[in-house]
Scaffold this active site. Structure first.
Site, PDB file in Angstrom:
ATOM      1  N   TYR A   1       0.416   7.151   4.257  1.00  0.00           N
ATOM      2  CA  TYR A   1      -0.016   6.483   5.486  1.00  0.00           C
ATOM      3  C   TYR A   1      -0.641   7.494   6.449  1.00  0.00           C
ATOM      4  O   TYR A   1      -1.721   7.254   7.012  1.00  0.00           O
ATOM      5  CB  TYR A   1       1.163   5.779   6.154  1.00  0.00           C
ATOM      6  CG  TYR A   1       0.789   5.066   7.422  1.00  0.00           C
ATOM      7  CD1 TYR A   1       0.234   3.786   7.373  1.00  0.00           C
ATOM      8  CD2 TYR A   1       0.970   5.652   8.679  1.00  0.00           C
ATOM      9  CE1 TYR A   1      -0.131   3.121   8.534  1.00  0.00           C
ATOM     10  CE2 TYR A   1       0.603   4.992   9.837  1.00  0.00           C
ATOM     11  CZ  TYR A   1       0.054   3.728   9.764  1.00  0.00           C
ATOM     12  OH  TYR A   1      -0.314   3.074  10.911  1.00  0.00           O
TER      13      TYR A   1
ATOM     14  N   LYS B   1      -4.677   7.521   7.852  1.00  0.00           N
ATOM     15  CA  LYS B   1      -5.069   7.458   9.262  1.00  0.00           C
ATOM     16  C   LYS B   1      -5.801   8.716   9.710  1.00  0.00           C
ATOM     17  O   LYS B   1      -6.703   8.658  10.557  1.00  0.00           O
ATOM     18  CB  LYS B   1      -3.839   7.185  10.130  1.00  0.00           C
ATOM     19  CG  LYS B   1      -3.238   5.797   9.913  1.00  0.00           C
ATOM     20  CD  LYS B   1      -4.241   4.693  10.247  1.00  0.00           C
ATOM     21  CE  LYS B   1      -3.635   3.309  10.168  1.00  0.00           C
ATOM     22  NZ  LYS B   1      -4.562   2.241  10.580  1.00  0.00           N
TER      23      LYS B   1
END
Length: 267
Positions: free
Chosen positions: A172, A176
């Protein structure tokens, strides 16, 4: 929510606009700020319809194009944005909000490749495909009057975890961080074309994604407690930052990653 009326009078597109999360808040914020032509998409057709109904409650005369689909599907992304351009003849503001957090915290060694691919297909690839389609459309138009030579403005939704890391979220965090640097690179490439590309990095925001399970709520508690403000943010607080970056009030802001995290990253 702050008003950006007279600043956001063009055509807007918002991906990941279903439900009660950041995308829906951004879509409704555009309409409250004077935008009367808006296109929205989300993979969930039911929640996308809810957002459309909310928009029309704010402004019954608004023209809304809503089309459900998978943001990781190149054909869908291109078809959707082509339809937006045909219907409205231009695209002034684009906000890419589609994203997934993952159902649980997991270290890299324990993460199946299929889960990794799903997360990156939505978070990074979906944003990349959307930006590419949006840039193609914006390059076909001239700047609106009174927009300080702004031909178009794109805002991507990244995360505080694109700047700093936390345990059990390697994939994750990487997805990002990729959005942040993609934003910067596109900003460099298209500045001479009058297109601004920025991103917003939210902290822990109270959305269905962060409140979906007791396990997720428990996993997020440390992040909430680390931030000096010691609370979740609201989708509207993120939307305010997005609307500012879209507007001509941010005309000299380019390639920026605006952190909206209650102070998490300063600790």
């Amino acid at each position: 929510m702050a008003s950006f009326a007279r600043q956001l009078l063009g055509v807007a597109v918002v991906t990941g606009a279903g439900g009660t999360g950041i995308g829906a808040a951004v879509a409704k914020g555009f309409v409250r700020s004077g935008c009367t032509k808006i296109a929205i998409t989300d993979i969930n057709s039911k929640t996308l319809t809810q957002t459309k109904e909310a928009i029309l409650t704010i402004n019954p005369s608004a023209k809304v194009l809503d089309k459900p689909g998978d943001i990781a599907d190149e054909n869908f992304v291109n078809t959707f944005h082509d339809e937006v351009f045909r219907k409205f003849s231009r695209l002034d503001y684009a906000v890419n909000c589609a994203g997934v957090l993952g159902s649980k915290t997991v270290k890299a060694v324990d993460m199946p490749t299929d889960d990794f691919d799903r997360l990156n297909d939505i978070n990074y690839k979906g944003s990349w495909l959307s930006c590419r389609a949006q840039l193609r459309n914006m390059l076909q138009q001239e700047a609106l009057p009174k927009q300080r030579k702004q031909r178009g403005s794109i805002v991507n939704i990244a995360s505080q975890l694109g700047i700093v890391a936390r345990p059990g979220a390697a994939a994750y965090c990487a997805s990002k961080a990729a959005i942040i640097n993609m934003t910067r690179a596109n900003a460099i490439d298209y500045s001479d074309e009058g297109i601004r590309v920025n991103c917003v990095c939210p902290g822990v925001i109270e959305t269905p994604m962060t409140t979906s399970s007791p396990e997720m709520a428990e996993a997020l508690k440390p992040a909430i407690n680390i931030a000096p403000m010691k609370r979740m943010g609201s989708p509207n607080e993120v939307a305010d930052a997005v609307l500012f970056l879209c507007s001509s009030q941010a005309s000299f802001i380019q390639g920026h990653a605006l952190v909206v995290d209650g102070g998490y990253t300063i600790n």
